[in-house]
Design an enzyme around this catalytic site. Structure first.
Site, mmCIF file in Angstrom:
data_model
loop_
_atom_site.group_PDB
_atom_site.id
_atom_site.type_symbol
_atom_site.label_atom_id
_atom_site.label_comp_id
_atom_site.label_asym_id
_atom_site.label_seq_id
_atom_site.Cartn_x
_atom_site.Cartn_y
_atom_site.Cartn_z
ATOM 1 N N ASP A 43 113.341 100.804 52.618
ATOM 2 C CA ASP A 43 112.197 100.439 51.800
ATOM 3 C C ASP A 43 112.164 101.435 50.629
ATOM 4 O OD1 ASP A 43 109.731 99.268 51.093
ATOM 5 O OD2 ASP A 43 108.671 100.896 52.080
ATOM 6 N N ASP B 33 106.398 97.742 57.466
ATOM 7 C CA ASP B 33 107.739 97.207 57.713
ATOM 8 C C ASP B 33 108.024 96.958 59.197
ATOM 9 O OD1 ASP B 33 108.670 97.231 54.968
ATOM 10 O OD2 ASP B 33 108.585 99.401 55.125
ATOM 11 N N ASP C 66 108.335 102.861 56.522
ATOM 12 C CA ASP C 66 107.193 103.693 56.909
ATOM 13 C C ASP C 66 106.615 103.304 58.262
ATOM 14 O OD1 ASP C 66 105.770 101.385 56.427
ATOM 15 O OD2 ASP C 66 104.912 102.058 54.546
#
Length: 616
Positions: A316, A514, A510
């Site tokens: 991410d 996600d 995190d």
């Protein structure tokens, strides 16, 4: 050394002394047998007892059975000294193994020695020490200098520095002020603080971490499962071969039957699989412990093994590669509009959002939330926000939202995240928001490449311009921007299909936004998870601080663990097979068999214990 180990050492010394004395005693026949049975039973009575118990319970083929049959057989053949000596050296090896394993477990326990013993509960103007389990949410506790924070909470009074090394592996203390959150397991270094408890002990960070570490052994790696299955068929097979070696050659090759029986007993001693059964789980246990000392929680040996085979790392952007602290760097209004107007309209429309980008706009506008000025707020997934502000229809979001609203606009150029505004269907301007890269992110990705990771991929919901700018600065191979959570899962599915057989895909995020992707990847890694329940629950590996560099450390520890496991498998099987063959043809006696069993086990355990000192 434990009391049990000290007792075993005493038995070993007594039995060894008696064997030395008996070597000089001239005795024959039944007297000699009776004399040698004394040290044999002193040192081996527990092995015989376990062997009998195993037979009665239907668990025949274990190392106690093999050693009992081999040594009793040697005594029955008249090799009294050899039978007692083999049992003695077997117990010396067992003592060493138990000591090594115990020391290893103690080392890991000390690495994770974060369990609080008590909490100083403030009640009715008094302070009393109670069990952390007895403290309720909302209660106030005192944490004195030198004490471990027993429960998660918020600081009400006082300031201090916290030692978080046990959780994060970080040597630098963390400064704490009133209003800051503190998590259990940290050590208060120098100030008295009052903390209001926000979670019961069972849901605290320290309880979750201890549960993860204690249960990590239940998730076995393929190598561990292989050894478990291997031992099931290996031991009965060698027992059958030993029986065949004792009976069949006498019919075809001749010779005294006692010679073949002796070779068969030697064969049994060699065949004990304890070197593998003990050292392989110990290697993974050590790897997990070594990782935990670096602030890396691995939920099981299977994930450690998967990390060692990492081919693709998917990340991410926000909070993983960048700091996640957004700030407005530019406001470009259209003619007829002013910068302050754009910020005010955007901030009011976004006032109910907790997204970091929304927060940065609200901070730049410097306005307090004013619900009376805003109505009919609509969250448009993947696009932005639409609301009635001061009677005007305000749309705040990405370029796709402008297209959705049919607002004629020109896409802005340059880096950062671009937030466009349309008022009553007319394009009003754009706000540029930027997020700084994390210190060390570039070096962390270089380290991953150095570790043999073949592809680095970034998936983000951010605008393509901002995503490609970050990717270019970090050397990322593949970028996919403007993604919804479901799109990220789709991209991970595609990448899983493209990777090589036997290699693994790791997703780093995190752990909150996600969660679907973390659970879909071969290994899900949560970043910056101190105090984050969602991260600890969703991920397979948790980096307790906010540093991407720890992923490279985790991969190195995983690969070293797997290397040691493979070394032990090759060492143990290689030596055992060689000595098994030599004993079958009469070129290796009982002493070589003892080395192939006890000696190899000790070497394998010492090799596995290296993982406890591994720092990646």
């Amino acid at each position: 050394m434990t009391k049990k180990q000290k007792k075993m050492l005493q038995r070993i010394l007594i039995a060894a002394a008696l064997l030395v004395i008996l070597h000089f005693v001239p005795a024959t026949g039944l007297l000699k047998l009776a004399l040698y049975l004394v040290p044999y039973l002193i040192i081996g009575h527990d092995v015989l007892k376990k062997a009998v118990r195993g037979i009665l319970n239907g668990q025949v083929f274990d190392e106690n059975f093999l050693m009992a049959v081999a040594t009793v057989g040697a005594v029955a053949l008249g090799d009294y000294n050899e039978g007692a000596a083999v049992m003695l050296f077997y117990q010396v090896g067992e003592l060493f193994q138990n000591y090594a394993v115990g020391k290893s477990r103690k080392s890991i326990a000390s690495l994770m020695d974060i369990r609080p013993d008590y909490a100083n509960l403030k009640k009715d103007g008094k302070v009393e020490q109670v069990d952390p389990d007895e403290v309720a949410v909302g209660d106030e506790i005192l944490v004195k200098p030198g004490e471990r924070v027993p429960l998660d909470g918020v600081v009400l009074e006082g300031s201090t520095n916290l030692d978080t090394a046990a959780l994060t592996g970080e040597s630098l203390p963390r400064s704490i002020q009133p209003g800051d959150e503190v998590i259990s397991g940290c050590v208060n270094m120098d100030g008295l603080i009052t903390v209001q408890v926000t979670k019961p002990y069972g849901q605290s960070t320290v309880a979750k971490i201890l549960d993860l570490v204690e249960n990590s052994s239940s998730k076995k790696a393929k190598a561990e499962n292989f050894i478990t299955k291997f031992a099931r068929w290996y031991t009965p097979t060698v027992c059958g071969l030993a029986l065949a070696l004792a009976i069949l050659p006498n019919f075809f090759l001749g010779g005294p039957w006692t010679m073949w029986l002796h070779r068969a007993l030697t064969f049994l001693v060699v065949s004990c699989p304890c070197a593998l059964v003990i050292s392989i789980p110990l290697s993974f246990f050590g790897g997990i412990g070594g990782a935990s000392s670096q602030g890396i929680l691995v939920k099981g040996g299977n994930y450690l093994e998967a990390l060692a085979k990492t081919q693709v790392v998917v990340m991410d952007k926000t909070g993983t590669l960048t700091q996640g602290h957004f700030s407005v760097t530019d406001v470009a209004p259209q003619p007829g509009w002013e910068k302050a107007q754009l910020l005010t309209l955007a901030a009011l429309a976004e006032q109910h959002s907790s997204h970091p980008i929304s927060k940065s706009i609200q901070a730049a506008a410097g306005l307090e939330p004013d619900p009376d000025r805003v109505a009919e707020v609509q969250e448009l997934a993947g696009l932005g926000v639409k609301a009635q502000v001061d009677g005007k229809t305000v749309a705040v979001g990405n370029a796709r939202l402008m297209e959705h609203e049919h607002a004629a606009f020109t896409p802005a150029e340059g880096g950062g995240t671009l937030v466009y505004l349309a008022v009553d269907g007319q394009y009003a301007g754009v706000i540029r928001i930027e997020d700084a890269l994390k210190p060390g992110a570039a070096q962390a990705l270089k380290d991953l490449k150095h570790e043999g990771v073949e592809k680095l991929v970034m998936l983000t919901g951010d605008a393509p311009e901002a995503a490609h700018q970050v990717a270019g600065r970090l050397g990322i191979d593949e970028v996919h921007a403007g993604l919804l959570p479901a799109d990220k899962v789709t991209q991970v599915e595609r990448l899983l299909g493209e990777k090589k057989e036997g290699r693994q895909l790791v997703f780093v995020g995190d752990g909150i936004n996600d969660a679907p992707v973390l659970s879909r990847a071969d290994v899900g890694v949560a970043m910056g998870a101190m105090g984050s329940d969602a991260a600890i629950e969703a991920a397979d590996v948790v980096l307790m601080d906010d540093k991407l560099e720890k992923l490279g450390v985790a991969i190195r520890i995983a690969r070293q663990t797997l290397r040691i496991v493979n070394e032990n498998i090759v060492l143990a099987l290689g030596i055992k097979i060689a000595v098994l063959v030599l004993s079958a043809v009469g070129l290796a006696g009982m002493w070589a068999a003892v080395f192939a069993d006890v000696g190899v086990a000790v070497i394998a355990i010492l090799n596995a214990s290296r993982m406890l000192r591994c720092k990646g």
